[in-house]
Design a protein around this motif. Structure first.
Motif, PDB file in Angstrom:
ATOM      1  N   ILE A  68     -50.056 -15.085  31.598  1.00 60.53           N
ATOM      2  CA  ILE A  68     -50.140 -16.543  31.474  1.00 60.53           C
ATOM      3  C   ILE A  68     -51.336 -17.069  32.274  1.00 60.53           C
ATOM      4  O   ILE A  68     -52.156 -17.840  31.777  1.00 60.53           O
ATOM      5  CB  ILE A  68     -48.829 -17.212  31.961  1.00 60.53           C
ATOM      6  N   THR A  81     -51.481  -4.185  32.980  1.00 64.04           N
ATOM      7  CA  THR A  81     -51.184  -4.793  31.672  1.00 64.04           C
ATOM      8  C   THR A  81     -52.245  -5.830  31.315  1.00 64.04           C
ATOM      9  O   THR A  81     -52.782  -5.830  30.206  1.00 64.04           O
ATOM     10  CB  THR A  81     -49.791  -5.455  31.708  1.00 64.04           C
ATOM     11  N   VAL A  87     -54.838  -5.858  28.115  1.00 62.84           N
ATOM     12  CA  VAL A  87     -54.945  -6.971  27.167  1.00 62.84           C
ATOM     13  C   VAL A  87     -56.388  -7.481  27.134  1.00 62.84           C
ATOM     14  O   VAL A  87     -56.938  -7.801  26.078  1.00 62.84           O
ATOM     15  CB  VAL A  87     -53.991  -8.121  27.564  1.00 62.84           C
ATOM     16  N   VAL A 142     -39.229 -19.900  33.593  1.00 59.30           N
ATOM     17  CA  VAL A 142     -39.936 -18.866  34.341  1.00 59.30           C
ATOM     18  C   VAL A 142     -39.377 -18.769  35.761  1.00 59.30           C
ATOM     19  O   VAL A 142     -39.034 -17.690  36.241  1.00 59.30           O
ATOM     20  CB  VAL A 142     -41.454 -19.191  34.373  1.00 59.30           C
ATOM     21  N   LEU A 170     -37.257 -15.692  37.577  1.00 61.77           N
ATOM     22  CA  LEU A 170     -37.896 -14.919  38.646  1.00 61.77           C
ATOM     23  C   LEU A 170     -36.958 -14.741  39.841  1.00 61.77           C
ATOM     24  O   LEU A 170     -36.800 -13.635  40.339  1.00 61.77           O
ATOM     25  CB  LEU A 170     -39.193 -15.608  39.100  1.00 61.77           C
ATOM     26  N   HIS A 182     -46.001  -3.344  27.380  1.00 58.82           N
ATOM     27  CA  HIS A 182     -46.270  -4.762  27.552  1.00 58.82           C
ATOM     28  C   HIS A 182     -47.608  -5.159  26.938  1.00 58.82           C
ATOM     29  O   HIS A 182     -47.721  -6.149  26.246  1.00 58.82           O
ATOM     30  CB  HIS A 182     -46.304  -5.124  29.048  1.00 58.82           C
ATOM     31  N   ALA A 183     -48.635  -4.354  27.241  1.00 59.13           N
ATOM     32  CA  ALA A 183     -49.984  -4.739  26.841  1.00 59.13           C
ATOM     33  C   ALA A 183     -50.131  -4.781  25.331  1.00 59.13           C
ATOM     34  O   ALA A 183     -50.711  -5.723  24.784  1.00 59.13           O
ATOM     35  CB  ALA A 183     -51.005  -3.790  27.449  1.00 59.13           C
ATOM     36  N   ILE A 227     -48.616  -7.819  23.879  1.00 62.56           N
ATOM     37  CA  ILE A 227     -49.440  -9.015  24.070  1.00 62.56           C
ATOM     38  C   ILE A 227     -50.654  -8.998  23.140  1.00 62.56           C
ATOM     39  O   ILE A 227     -50.999 -10.013  22.524  1.00 62.56           O
ATOM     40  CB  ILE A 227     -49.914  -9.121  25.537  1.00 62.56           C
ATOM     41  N   ILE A 228     -51.295  -7.842  23.029  1.00 59.83           N
ATOM     42  CA  ILE A 228     -52.481  -7.754  22.163  1.00 59.83           C
ATOM     43  C   ILE A 228     -52.112  -8.130  20.733  1.00 59.83           C
ATOM     44  O   ILE A 228     -52.774  -8.951  20.091  1.00 59.83           O
ATOM     45  CB  ILE A 228     -53.098  -6.344  22.214  1.00 59.83           C
ATOM     46  N   GLN A 229     -51.024  -7.546  20.241  1.00 57.21           N
ATOM     47  CA  GLN A 229     -50.638  -7.828  18.861  1.00 57.21           C
ATOM     48  C   GLN A 229     -50.219  -9.288  18.711  1.00 57.21           C
ATOM     49  O   GLN A 229     -50.547  -9.939  17.720  1.00 57.21           O
ATOM     50  CB  GLN A 229     -49.504  -6.878  18.435  1.00 57.21           C
ATOM     51  N   THR A 276     -41.594  -9.774  28.056  1.00 61.40           N
ATOM     52  CA  THR A 276     -42.880 -10.231  28.590  1.00 61.40           C
ATOM     53  C   THR A 276     -43.592 -11.121  27.574  1.00 61.40           C
ATOM     54  O   THR A 276     -44.068 -12.212  27.904  1.00 61.40           O
ATOM     55  CB  THR A 276     -43.767  -9.024  28.946  1.00 61.40           C
ATOM     56  N   THR A 329     -42.005 -14.485  27.350  1.00 64.85           N
ATOM     57  CA  THR A 329     -42.325 -15.353  28.488  1.00 64.85           C
ATOM     58  C   THR A 329     -43.737 -15.915  28.368  1.00 64.85           C
ATOM     59  O   THR A 329     -43.975 -17.085  28.673  1.00 64.85           O
ATOM     60  CB  THR A 329     -42.159 -14.578  29.808  1.00 64.85           C
ATOM     61  N   VAL A 330     -44.680 -15.076  27.934  1.00 62.94           N
ATOM     62  CA  VAL A 330     -46.048 -15.567  27.736  1.00 62.94           C
ATOM     63  C   VAL A 330     -46.058 -16.635  26.647  1.00 62.94           C
ATOM     64  O   VAL A 330     -46.748 -17.654  26.749  1.00 62.94           O
ATOM     65  CB  VAL A 330     -46.993 -14.401  27.352  1.00 62.94           C
ATOM     66  N   PRO A 358     -44.971 -20.980  27.590  1.00 64.56           N
ATOM     67  CA  PRO A 358     -45.881 -22.117  27.796  1.00 64.56           C
ATOM     68  C   PRO A 358     -46.833 -22.315  26.620  1.00 64.56           C
ATOM     69  O   PRO A 358     -47.327 -23.426  26.398  1.00 64.56           O
ATOM     70  CB  PRO A 358     -46.647 -21.738  29.067  1.00 64.56           C
TER      71      PRO A 358
END
Lengths: 694, 694
Positions: free
Chosen positions: A378, A658, A662, B191, B195, B373-374, B377-379, B658, B661-662, B665
């Motif tokens: 984020i 990570t 990315v 978030v 946490l 995770h990565a 996010i990339i996809q 993950t 969560t990204v 927002p």
């Protein structure tokens, strides 16, 4: 050929000579132990495998376009295209060949001479690439221009203008292949080899038993070095070429069109000299700041450029009005050149702020890593988006002030001056992959941890300088937008006097063009990211196959087939880059004819013109955000590895890894490829006008 | 007051009546066990705490602007502003109040009546919000318009036009506060409570011992429900208002300006009737498809809208040319309305494709989660960028075809028809947070797992419908770009006849305006993302404090202070939203005066106009990519939780969490707030013209 042209060509040759002399010094340095040389040899072998396949494919595409260009637009355009394509390829080829030799020598220099020696070796190898890129680009334009005018063409004629556009097209086409193919290769290798090696096989990163690890190191060279060199060659040729074409169109009747066309070349020439001088000032100072050392070289270059441009004025247009009613003087053009320097400085400083480990953005990403993967991403995305604002404001300030001083031509001179520094900027960039490789070799050859620490310090700076180059290249595209658009509108007025084209924002065709142009960078960026995912998948399968079929690899008794892995990845990268590369090539043509069909010719011309600006507007933001964001993620990881927020192996570090992954396709695949994509869209539109007019 | 206006007002009242009747039915339904009611009561208590603080702050800002507006532009604009602001706030207030009561009743309905009953309860509560939003918006415009014309103003006069712009401004201002503040609140809570709760205290998600967990549920209501309602109210008012203002400017001399100004209101009226009818068709079919049930309602509404618009034509402009030389007929405007429906359908289908669990994009994100995770996010980022292309092409097709049929006014009619469906679309959207809350309540009240499964199935569809609404709202802004820009240019021509303004793309001021406008959504998006990070941090500290000071909370013996946590988060959200909200408010003014200083008045007008388009061009892409991308991440997690790729608790699930969560927002803070941000930039520019002319 005039004396001025001879001077320009001599400057270009000086760059080549610098490249040869310094390149020889780099290659003759100590290449370290047999183990190090073995690893470096494997990387070099892989690099050759990549080049073979890439150039074979690109040649086919190139020949097809050469033939089409020859029949549709004449030999001048086709030969220009061939020169641009071949030299763009050569720039990439040379860049890669230097860096695959410099990597191991940088490791050795860091091992024996510490930071100072490592910096010197890595920077000099980068400088070789930089000077060859700038020198070849300047020579290509200058020699082809003198050849065309030498055989009787007027400098301001359409033949010369179209030939220069052809030259730029050749450079851009190779550049998009090199940037995208190289980017998919390097990040596919990175992601893929990590996935199988670290996760499945449980061997450490950079372990020589992993058949994909060499591909990973090859990738640094083919993506960050060869791809970057081709990209900057293209940016240089397009910028200087477009400024010359603009001069030929705007000042054709002025009587001094020749001088005004040569002025950009002269700036290119003197900047090569100031760049060469600047390279000798890159030395570690008392404060041991690597960035400081690199900056010293850049600042010396910029300062020396000021008297250089004065000389360029003296040699061509002087300081008064170049012709009666010009609306600008030699002094105001000189001021435009200074503004070009200031914009470059602004972009460098801003990019360093957003990607350097000393400032808020990178530290905020590192801090956010403490609370996990998601908060790292984020914060990284937020930084990437925020990082677009200041560069754009700098570009806008540059645009308005240079336009005020020298009109469209003044804008062109500012961008030309920016790009004229390419020799030095590329030197700073090519430095990055060399130090990255050097670190990998240190790890694989089991050298002392202090060597890796030294190369890591260099590499962290390399991440910033890589981001700087990308910001600089894309920033010049933003500032050059108006020049490219002006070339389009002037061409339109020249070829199609009778078509009433309306570029007002209140036309629905203009709004449509802005939107459709705007979507290209987003779609293109998405394609690049997905391609990395698939290429990574191909690597996974190849590595699994090798592990399965030869048990000796894991045992360490037999050598993995690095070349095959590289070759597979090359095939995959080449295949994956086809569709995204077609996007900027075909979109303007398809869009033009669709609008032609629904709204008629005038509407199609407005929509196409607006598309060119649309692709620049969103492309600028997409590219800036991807390049800076990726750099920030990478350096946030480095910052944590330096012992902050728990250091290596902590949860924060996992999250930062990570983010770094990315950031990889962000900053090394999609982001930088947006720059040639913008250019191709623009050049295709210009060629389309020429073809329609025939 | 004419019969037509009476009919429109009757339609608006019908929406209010529907809202009251259905709302009463929802509230009188079974609210479940005491435990469930206790939880729901805590959420409701939190919601009230939020409202108190938010409206107090917003009122201060509102009063200041009211006073400034009163003195600079007269009482008509100031009162319009007050009506817009108060009703936009009321829309949010009502939306939230309905959904904080419907959540627990949906849980109870799902527990006792299964999917069918749960769907019915959640959808009806959404329909209440939807109808009240559409009804209040229509009534606000219709009644204020009849009041102004009733006291003697000409329909086509500047006074009426400016008063309508003031009304739109009031709605937009509250909307950006509600969207941004609500978005920061909800995602900060999400978030932050995750946490501390999950990571530090080791208690499960949705555990009532976590003082932040209620804030999380409150957030769904204040962000996704109140924020969305205010946003759609604003979009409705701005769209219909701008179309009316455009009609008043374009057709002032036509003799039928009154009819052409009432036509958009009539479309709004008949669409309320078709929307009410549509709500009765939302029923689970034999195939048990939730999306199918919702679609049936939407399709019925769209189909019934067709004869509705025919009636609107009959009642006002007829089917021939409304006046001699109009260049369009009643039939062609009817066709524009149909195109508006088609664009809505296109955006709905495309958004469902990109965010639904049945199609490639979401599944590709889920698949990519397998490798970490990565790659997730990339996809996800790739999908988010790709998802912009088709909606933009649909918008462009809509723009060109409606412009061809009915000129600028035709475009306005198409957008009006899109927004006239808001009642139904908001119903589909408000459905989402209710089901989300219902799931949380089921979890906290320890109900049978099957209840959670039912609410999860509803929630997954809710993610898609939420993305649909956002795509629809921002898509209408894209299509309405030309209308807003046209209003600006016509205003300019009206107030400043003598200033030669050039909107051609070859002006450097226009290019600068496009670039500076283009950076606003990026900077604004970055600010929103960072604000969520900081608000989350504030929650972390408050939750830690409560755990530390009252050990009974973790032991389950004392009740945590939910309200204090909500209040803290409210304070934080309110504080965080100030700077981003000032961005669209002040940027046009600052930019105008800077350009005025360097380039003069004409340059400043061109640059400001181009800025309006620039903010729309990049804003469209930023908002679409954020909203669809966020939806895709959310549903990829849901898809995995449904048992794919290892299911809940697998590594793929961790990666998908993950991504989710990204996406939070992305889709719930920054993305949707871009829509009111675009409007405010545009409206501030219009008001600036009016002020400068005074």
């Amino acid at each position: 050929m005039t004396l001025v042209l001879l001077f320009v060509i001599a400057c270009g040759l000086a760059a080549i000579a610098y490249g040869f002399v310094t390149g020889k010094a780099v290659v003759s340095a100590d290449a370290g132990s047999a183990r190090m040389q073995e690893i470096a040899g494997a990387i070099q072998e892989g690099a050759n495998a990549y080049l073979k396949r890439q150039y074979t494919t690109v040649a086919v595409v190139g020949v097809v376009i050469f033939v089409i260009g020859f029949f549709l637009l004449g030999w001048e355009v086709a030969v220009g295209f061939a020169i641009g394509a071949i030299l763009s390829g050569a720039a990439g080829f040379i860049g890669m060949n230097v860096s695959v030799r410099a990597n191991v020598r940088t490791t050795q220099a860091a091992a024996t001479g510490g930071l100072e020696a490592g910096l010197s070796m890595a920077f000099r190898s980068g400088a070789v690439t930089g000077m060859l890129v700038a020198g070849l680009a300047l020579l290509a334009i200058a020699i082809y221009f003198s050849l065309l005018t030498g055989i009787g063409n007027e400098a301001g004629s359409r033949t010369v203008a179209n030939a220069l556009i052809g030259l730029a097209f050749g450079a851009s086409l190779i550049s998009i292949f090199a940037r995208l193919g190289g980017g998919i290769f390097t990040k596919g290798a990175d992601v893929g080899s990590d996935l199988v090696g670290k996760i499945e096989a449980g061997i450490p990163e950079d372990d020589p038993r992993n058949p994909g690890v060499i591909a990973d190191n090859v990738g640094d060279n083919v993506g960050d070095c060869a791809g970057m060199a081709a990209d900057l060659f293209e940016t240089y040729v397009v910028t200087v070429g477009a400024t010359m074409v603009l001069a030929s169109i705007l000042f054709n009747a002025s009587g001094v069109v020749n001088e005004l066309m040569l002025y950009p070349l002269l700036i290119g020439g003197v900047c090569i000299l100031s760049s060469i001088a600047g390279t000798y000032f890159v030395k570690l100072g008392a404060n041991k700041s690597i960035m400081g050392a690199l900056y010293r070289g850049l600042i010396v270059t910029a300062v020396l450029t000021i008297p250089g441009v004065l000389i360029a004025n003296l040699l061509s247009i002087g300081f008064g009005e170049p012709f009666a009613g010009a609306g600008f003087t030699g002094w105001s053009l000189f001021a435009c050149a200074l503004i070009g320097l200031a914009v470059t400085a602004g972009i460098v400083v801003i990019t360093e702020y957003y990607t350097g480990t000393d400032y808020r953005p990178v530290r905020s990403v590192a801090k956010a890593s403490e609370t996990g993967h998601a908060t790292n991403i984020i914060q990284g995305l937020a930084v990437s988006m925020e990082s677009t604002a200041l560069p754009v404001l700098v570009i806008v300030a540059g645009l308005l002030s240079t336009f005020g001083l020298g009109g469209l031509y003044g804008v062109g001179i500012a961008v030309t001056t920016m790009l004229a520094l390419a020799g030095m900027i590329v030197a700073l960039d090519a430095f990055g992959p060399v130090t990255d490789n050097a670190g990998g070799i240190a790890e694989m050859a089991d050298l002392d941890a202090s060597v890796r620490e030294t190369t890591d310090a260099l590499d962290a700076v390399g991440n910033t300088t890589k981001a700087v180059t990308k910001g600089y290249a894309i920033g010049s595209a933003g500032l050059g937008a108006l020049v490219l658009f002006a070339t389009y509108t002037e061409d339109l007025a020249f070829y199609f006097k009778d078509v009433p084209v309306n570029f007002s924002l209140s036309s629905p065709y203009v709004v449509s063009g802005l939107l459709v142009g705007g979507l290209l960078p987003f779609l293109f960026g998405a394609m690049g990211m997905m391609a990395v995912g698939r290429a990574g998948g191909a690597v996974v399968e190849e590595v699994r196959r090798q592990f399965r079929e030869d048990k000796g690899i894991m045992a360490g008794t037999s050598k993995p087939d690095y070349a095959r892995c590289v070759d597979m990845l090359t095939k995959s990268a080449i295949k994956e880059m086809v569709v995204p590369s077609l996007l900027p090539l075909l979109s303007p043509i398809v869009f033009f004819f669709v609008i032609d069909l629904v709204g008629g010719r005038a509407a199609a011309f407005s929509a196409l013109g607006a598309m060119l600006l649309g692709v620049i507007v969103t492309g600028l933001f997409v590219a800036l955000s991807m390049c800076s964001g990726g750099g920030a993620w990478d350096n946030a990881k480095k910052y944590i590895e330096d012992g902050h927020h728990g250091g290596k192996g902590s949860d924060a570090h996992m999250a930062a890894v990570t983010g770094d992954t990315v950031g990889d396709p962000y900053k090394d695949t999609s982001g930088p490829a947006v720059n040639p994509m913008i250019k191709i869209t623009n050049i295709v539109a210009l060629l389309l006008l020429a073809i329609l007019a025939h």
